[in-house]
Write a protein that holds these residues in place. Structure first.
Motif, PDB file in Angstrom:
ATOM      1  N   ARG A   1     -20.489 -19.716  11.706  1.00  0.00           N
ATOM      2  CA  ARG A   1     -20.477 -18.378  11.112  1.00  0.00           C
ATOM      3  C   ARG A   1     -21.886 -17.803  11.013  1.00  0.00           C
ATOM      4  O   ARG A   1     -22.139 -16.667  11.413  1.00  0.00           O
ATOM      5  CB  ARG A   1     -19.848 -18.434   9.724  1.00  0.00           C
TER       6      ARG A   1
ATOM      7  N   ALA B   1     -21.543 -21.686   1.180  1.00  0.00           N
ATOM      8  CA  ALA B   1     -20.545 -21.776   2.250  1.00  0.00           C
ATOM      9  C   ALA B   1     -21.091 -21.165   3.541  1.00  0.00           C
ATOM     10  O   ALA B   1     -20.879 -21.703   4.627  1.00  0.00           O
ATOM     11  CB  ALA B   1     -19.251 -21.080   1.827  1.00  0.00           C
ATOM     12  N   PHE B   2     -21.825 -20.062   3.430  1.00  0.00           N
ATOM     13  CA  PHE B   2     -22.398 -19.398   4.598  1.00  0.00           C
ATOM     14  C   PHE B   2     -23.415 -20.293   5.301  1.00  0.00           C
ATOM     15  O   PHE B   2     -23.336 -20.509   6.512  1.00  0.00           O
ATOM     16  CB  PHE B   2     -23.045 -18.073   4.182  1.00  0.00           C
TER      17      PHE B   2
ATOM     18  N   ASP C   1     -22.025 -23.344   7.203  1.00  0.00           N
ATOM     19  CA  ASP C   1     -21.113 -23.050   8.308  1.00  0.00           C
ATOM     20  C   ASP C   1     -21.916 -22.436   9.456  1.00  0.00           C
ATOM     21  O   ASP C   1     -21.967 -21.220   9.612  1.00  0.00           O
ATOM     22  CB  ASP C   1     -20.024 -22.090   7.837  1.00  0.00           C
TER      23      ASP C   1
ATOM     24  N   TRP D   1     -29.482 -12.020  -0.751  1.00  0.00           N
ATOM     25  CA  TRP D   1     -28.063 -12.390  -0.848  1.00  0.00           C
ATOM     26  C   TRP D   1     -27.497 -11.762  -2.103  1.00  0.00           C
ATOM     27  O   TRP D   1     -27.964 -12.047  -3.204  1.00  0.00           O
ATOM     28  CB  TRP D   1     -27.896 -13.908  -0.876  1.00  0.00           C
TER      29      TRP D   1
ATOM     30  N   GLY E   1     -24.097 -11.830  -2.847  1.00  0.00           N
ATOM     31  CA  GLY E   1     -22.865 -12.491  -3.255  1.00  0.00           C
ATOM     32  C   GLY E   1     -23.113 -13.607  -4.244  1.00  0.00           C
ATOM     33  O   GLY E   1     -24.238 -13.835  -4.698  1.00  0.00           O
ATOM     34  N   ASP E   2     -22.044 -14.321  -4.548  1.00  0.00           N
ATOM     35  CA  ASP E   2     -22.192 -15.427  -5.506  1.00  0.00           C
ATOM     36  C   ASP E   2     -22.737 -16.674  -4.816  1.00  0.00           C
ATOM     37  O   ASP E   2     -22.801 -16.752  -3.595  1.00  0.00           O
ATOM     38  CB  ASP E   2     -20.873 -15.708  -6.236  1.00  0.00           C
ATOM     39  N   ASP E   3     -23.136 -17.647  -5.631  1.00  0.00           N
ATOM     40  CA  ASP E   3     -23.763 -18.863  -5.113  1.00  0.00           C
ATOM     41  C   ASP E   3     -22.824 -19.647  -4.197  1.00  0.00           C
ATOM     42  O   ASP E   3     -23.259 -20.169  -3.160  1.00  0.00           O
ATOM     43  CB  ASP E   3     -24.227 -19.759  -6.262  1.00  0.00           C
ATOM     44  N   ALA E   4     -21.561 -19.744  -4.561  1.00  0.00           N
ATOM     45  CA  ALA E   4     -20.608 -20.506  -3.748  1.00  0.00           C
ATOM     46  C   ALA E   4     -20.481 -19.900  -2.350  1.00  0.00           C
ATOM     47  O   ALA E   4     -20.440 -20.630  -1.348  1.00  0.00           O
ATOM     48  CB  ALA E   4     -19.245 -20.567  -4.435  1.00  0.00           C
ATOM     49  N   ALA E   5     -20.445 -18.577  -2.264  1.00  0.00           N
ATOM     50  CA  ALA E   5     -20.348 -17.913  -0.963  1.00  0.00           C
ATOM     51  C   ALA E   5     -21.619 -18.129  -0.144  1.00  0.00           C
ATOM     52  O   ALA E   5     -21.557 -18.315   1.072  1.00  0.00           O
ATOM     53  CB  ALA E   5     -20.074 -16.427  -1.148  1.00  0.00           C
ATOM     54  N   ALA E   6     -22.769 -18.103  -0.787  1.00  0.00           N
ATOM     55  CA  ALA E   6     -24.038 -18.337  -0.091  1.00  0.00           C
ATOM     56  C   ALA E   6     -24.075 -19.749   0.486  1.00  0.00           C
ATOM     57  O   ALA E   6     -24.462 -19.946   1.638  1.00  0.00           O
ATOM     58  CB  ALA E   6     -25.210 -18.116  -1.044  1.00  0.00           C
TER      59      ALA E   6
END
Length: 155
Positions: free
Chosen positions: A29, A22-23, A26, A13, A15-20
């Motif tokens: 998604r 969120a992924f 969800d 991963w 990206g940042d932790d928040a995006a991870a």
């Protein structure tokens, strides 16, 4: 008849932790590109859908599933919910967590298949054939899961 399969894997991963987080929280998604799922729905009650399973002589069978989704500090879990109104269904359990620059996933599939009572060698042979086909199919499903989630993560 009950047939089980598991799949554990790790995806990088960037990206940042928040995006991870969120992924993985969800499922609509994260599981959108998994080819063997149909009618995937996620809402406040959890995740529902159908697992498509090709069985020799029977064609494609759709096994419904319902799992509760719970956020955890480092990801999310799926907890299977029983489906009593179906002759055949699948429990889907899973854990997803962020660990540094990687997402770790662990899934467990447990298919419940109602088969006619095996009477005589013909019935036993039929049940053995269905069990072998179901085991192969769940194993294939488990092997294909990482590619579908990895594709969704790239999008």
């Amino acid at each position: 008849m009950i047939v089980e399969a598991t799949q554990d894997f790790t995806l990088p991963w960037a990206g940042d932790d928040a995006a991870a987080l969120a992924f993985v929280r969800d499922p609509a998604r994260a599981l959108a590109r998994v080819r063997f799922l149909r009618d995937l729905r996620a809402d406040g009650e959890g995740v529902r859908g159908e697992l498509l399973v090709p069985l020799p002589g029977l064609g494609e069978v759709d096994l419904p599933f319902h799992s509760a989704l719970t956020a955890t500090p480092d990801g999310a879990t799926l907890t299977p919910q029983a489906i009593s109104s179906e002759r055949a269904w699948v429990e889907v359990a899973g854990q997803a967590r962020l660990d540094g620059c990687a997402l770790h996933f662990a899934f467990q599939f447990r298919a419940h298949l109602a088969t006619p009572d095996a009477q005589g060698w013909g019935g036993a042979a039929f049940e053995k054939m269905i069990r072998a086909a179901a085991v192969r199919t769940l194993d294939r499903v488990a092997r294909e899961l990482p590619a579908g989630i990895a594709q969704a993560a790239r999008e």
